[in-house]
Design a protein around this motif. Structure first.
Motif, mmCIF file in Angstrom:
data_model
loop_
_atom_site.group_PDB
_atom_site.id
_atom_site.type_symbol
_atom_site.label_atom_id
_atom_site.label_comp_id
_atom_site.label_asym_id
_atom_site.label_seq_id
_atom_site.Cartn_x
_atom_site.Cartn_y
_atom_site.Cartn_z
ATOM 1 N N LYS A 1 34.978 20.580 7.999
ATOM 2 C CA LYS A 1 35.282 21.519 6.921
ATOM 3 C C LYS A 1 34.052 21.751 6.058
ATOM 4 C CE LYS A 1 38.325 22.158 2.918
ATOM 5 N NZ LYS A 1 39.388 21.543 2.081
ATOM 6 N N GLU B 1 32.104 25.448 5.630
ATOM 7 C CA GLU B 1 31.960 26.056 4.306
ATOM 8 C C GLU B 1 30.503 26.365 3.990
ATOM 9 O OE1 GLU B 1 33.868 23.318 1.694
ATOM 10 O OE2 GLU B 1 35.891 24.087 2.100
ATOM 11 N N GLN C 1 29.463 29.671 5.857
ATOM 12 C CA GLN C 1 30.233 30.910 5.661
ATOM 13 C C GLN C 1 29.355 32.102 5.300
ATOM 14 O OE1 GLN C 1 33.699 30.772 3.194
ATOM 15 N NE2 GLN C 1 34.657 29.138 4.369
ATOM 16 N N ALA D 1 35.371 33.524 7.668
ATOM 17 C CA ALA D 1 35.445 32.065 7.683
ATOM 18 C C ALA D 1 35.803 31.548 9.070
ATOM 19 C CB ALA D 1 36.488 31.599 6.656
#
Length: 300
Positions: free
Chosen positions: A69, A73, A76, A82
Motif C-alpha cells: 500500500k 501510494e 500514484q 490508483a
C-alpha cells in the motif's frame, strides 16, 4: 530415457541432498540460439522504476502487510489512476521476489560447490578507528588483498544492528590465516551478559572488534541462513570474494543417472558416488571423495 546415453558437458550442482546435472544439450546457448533483446526503456519508464526502487527501500521498515500500500501510494503521481499504480507495484514486487529467489539459488549452489567453509566472521565498526566510509572501504580492500594473495574466499553482507552500528557478516574460506586468533571475553549488550569470542589480532588492531566462529559441516546451513537473514532485513546485496563457481564441470555416464527430473525432464538426478570425468575424458574418481570434487574443473 535411453540407458546407453552419456551426457557430456554437464554442469553438476549439489542441492543439499542430491547431485543434479544440467546437460548442455538440454540447455543450448551461444551461437545460433535466439535471445530476445530487451527494449530500451523510455525516460518515463526509467523514472517510474526509480520511484519504485526508492519507495520499495523505504517500505522495508514497515510491517509486511503495509508495504504494498505504501509503495502504490508513493507511485500514484506517476500514473493516471490508483489502480495502475497498484498493478505496477504488484508486478515489480513479483519481479523482486523472482530475482531474490534466483540470487538465493545461486548462493546455495556456490556454497555447496565449495563445500568446505572455515569461519563465520563478524567485523564491527569502531568509531575510534574509522568513520563508516573509511571502515567499509578499508575492510573491503583488505579482504580483496587476502583473496588475491592468501586465497581467501567469502560471501558476506553489510548490516546495521538495532543501535545502528555497522557490521559485516560473512562465511569465509581461510586457507592461510593472518594475525592470531585469541580468546577474548567481552560483554554482549543484547543478552546482557559476558561472552567469549575468538578475535583476530590483525583485524582488531586495524578495525576493532571482530568475531571468528568455526563452521563445521553440521552448522554450515545455519551460518548461510544467518547471512540471508541480514539480506532480507537490510535489503543489502551479497558480496562475493574469491573464486566461487556454481557448478562442477563434468562428463556424466549413463550408469550414474538415476532418472531425468525437473521441468520437461531436462535435468538429471545423479547417484551420490557418480564418476567424475573431465571434458578431456580423464577419470578423477568418485564424487563421494571430497578430494576428487575439490580437484574437478568448475564452471558458472
Amino acid at each position: 530415457m535411453d540407458e546407453t546415453k552419456n551426457y557430456p558437458d554437464t554442469k553438476v550442482y549439489f542441492d543439499s541432498s542430491h547431485y543434479i546435472g544440467i546437460p548442455k544439450e538440454n540447455y543450448p546457448h551461444g551461437k545460433g540460439c535466439k535471445r530476445q533483446s530487451k527494449p530500451i526503456p523510455t525516460p518515463e519508464q526509467t523514472e517510474r522504476k526509480a520511484k519504485f526502487e526508492t519507495a520499495y527501500k523505504e517500505s522495508q521498515s514497515l510491517p509486511k502487510r503495509e508495504r504494498k500500500k505504501y509503495i502504490a501510494e508513493k507511485l500514484q503521481s506517476a500514473f493516471e489512476t490508483a489502480e495502475q499504480a497498484k498493478e505496477y507495484t504488484e508486478q515489480n514486487i513479483e519481479r523482486k521476489r523472482n530475482n531474490a529467489a534466483k540470487r538465493n539459488t545461486r548462493l546455495w549452489r556456490k556454497v555447496y560447490t565449495q563445500r568446505q567453509w572455515d569461519y563465520f566472521v563478524t567485523f564491527t565498526f569502531d568509531s575510534a578507528k574509522h568513520d563508516e566510509q573509511s571502515f567499509k572501504k578499508s575492510l573491503g580492500n583488505t579482504l580483496k588483498h587476502l583473496v588475491s594473495r592468501k586465497g581467501w574466499k567469502y560471501i558476506g553482507v553489510w548490516e546495521r544492528s538495532k543501535n545502528e552500528r555497522l557490521h559485516f557478516h560473512g562465511i569465509f574460506v581461510i586457507p592461510q590465516m593472518i594475525g592470531t586468533l585469541e580468546t577474548v571475553t567481552d560483554y554482549d549488550t543484547r543478552k546482557h551478559r559476558k561472552q567469549t569470542i575468538l578475535q583476530n589480532t590483525h583485524f582488531a588492531e586495524r578495525y576493532g572488534r571482530n568475531d571468528f566462529k568455526e563452521i563445521c559441516p553440521f552448522n554450515l546451513d545455519v551460518a548461510v541462513k544467518y547471512v540471508l537473514k541480514y539480506i532480507e532485513k537490510s535489503g543489502e546485496r551479497l558480496i562475493y570474494g574469491g573464486d566461487l563457481p556454481e557448478y562442477i564441470d563434468c562428463n556424466i555416464l549413463a550408469d550414474d543417472v538415476v532418472c531425468p527430473i525437473g521441468k520437461e525432464e531436462r535435468k538429471i538426478l545423479l547417484f551420490d558416488d557418480f564418476t567424475c570425468i573431465d571434458k578431456d575424458g580423464v577419470v578423477w574418481g568418485k564424487a563421494s571423495s571430497p578430494e576428487v570434487l575439490a580437484q574437478m574443473p568448475k564452471a558458472n
